[in-house]
Design an enzyme around this catalytic site. Structure first.
Site, mmCIF file in Angstrom:
data_model
loop_
_atom_site.group_PDB
_atom_site.id
_atom_site.type_symbol
_atom_site.label_atom_id
_atom_site.label_comp_id
_atom_site.label_asym_id
_atom_site.label_seq_id
_atom_site.Cartn_x
_atom_site.Cartn_y
_atom_site.Cartn_z
ATOM 1 N N CYS A 65 7.414 -11.337 -13.920
ATOM 2 C CA CYS A 65 8.850 -11.174 -13.679
ATOM 3 C C CYS A 65 9.523 -11.125 -15.039
ATOM 4 O O CYS A 65 8.848 -11.145 -16.066
ATOM 5 C CB CYS A 65 9.418 -12.264 -12.773
ATOM 6 N N GLY A 66 10.826 -11.053 -15.073
ATOM 7 C CA GLY A 66 11.532 -10.882 -16.342
ATOM 8 C C GLY A 66 11.222 -11.960 -17.363
ATOM 9 O O GLY A 66 10.804 -11.676 -18.480
ATOM 10 N N SER A 67 11.412 -13.218 -17.002
ATOM 11 C CA SER A 67 11.142 -14.322 -17.927
ATOM 12 C C SER A 67 9.770 -14.928 -17.715
ATOM 13 O O SER A 67 9.288 -15.686 -18.557
ATOM 14 C CB SER A 67 12.192 -15.424 -17.775
ATOM 15 N N HIS A 98 -7.922 -25.254 -21.816
ATOM 16 C CA HIS A 98 -7.544 -26.659 -21.651
ATOM 17 C C HIS A 98 -7.011 -27.013 -20.272
ATOM 18 O O HIS A 98 -7.113 -28.169 -19.859
ATOM 19 C CB HIS A 98 -6.485 -27.046 -22.688
#
Length: 144
Positions: A65-67, A98
Site C-alpha cells: 500500500c502507499g505507506s 531475526h
C-alpha cells in the site's frame, strides 16, 4: 513455494513487477490485489493474504500500500501472521533472519519498483536464524 500477494491502488505496477519476478523463480502466486489505480480499501486485499498464511494455504505473503503501514497492521491482526514493513533490502533481511516474518509489507510511495522487487527477493531468500530469536518469536505468537 506458494506466495499470496495483495495490494491497494498504490501498488498495481509494483505487484506486476513482483509477480513477474516470483513466477520467473518458480513460485506459485495467488493474486488478491487490485489492478487499478482507482481508490480502494487495503483491508479488502490484506485479509485474504493473511487468511492464506493462517490457514497454511501460502508459505509467505507480500502486501503493498502507499505507506505499507495500514496493510501491515491489517495482516498482523491474523493468527500466525508476522508482517514486517520493509523499505530496504537490509530491513527485509533482518525481518526474516531475526523475526521469522512470513509477510513482507512494501511502502509503494517510499520505494521504487526495482527496490521493491529486491526487497521481496531478499525476504524470500533469507532463512530464519532461530537460536536466541526463537524465544522472542514464540512470545509474539503467545498473545494470539
Amino acid at each position: 513455494m506458494k506466495i499470496s500477494i495483495g495490494n491497494d491502488h498504490a501498488g498495481p505496477e509494483y505487484k506486476k513487477a513482483i509477480v513477474s519476478m516470483l513466477e520467473a523463480k518458480g513460485y506459485a502466486v495467488t493474486n488478491y490485489g487490485t489492478d487499478s489505480e482507482d481508490s480502494v480499501d487495503y483491508p479488502d486485499f490484506a485479509h485474504p493474504v493473511a487468511q492464506d498464511i493462517s490457514e497454511g494455504k501460502a508459505d509467505f505473503g507480500v502486501v503493498i500500500c502507499g505507506s505499507g503501514n495500514g496493510i501491515a497492521m491489517t495482516v498482523n491482526k491474523h493468527a500466525k501472521v508476522r508482517a514486517g514493513l520493509c523499505w530496504t533490502k537490509e530491513i527485509a533481511y533482518l525481518t526474516r533472519l531475526h523475526n521469522d516474518a512470513n509477510v513482507v509489507s512494501i511502502p509503494a510511495r517510499f520505494t521504487s519498483i526495482p527496490q521493491a522487487v529486491e526487497i521481496v527477493a531478499t525476504f524470500l531468500e533469507t532463512q530464519f536464524e532461530g537460536g536466541r530469536h526463537q524465544n522472542r518469536v514464540d512470545k509474539i505468537s503467545k498473545m494470539c
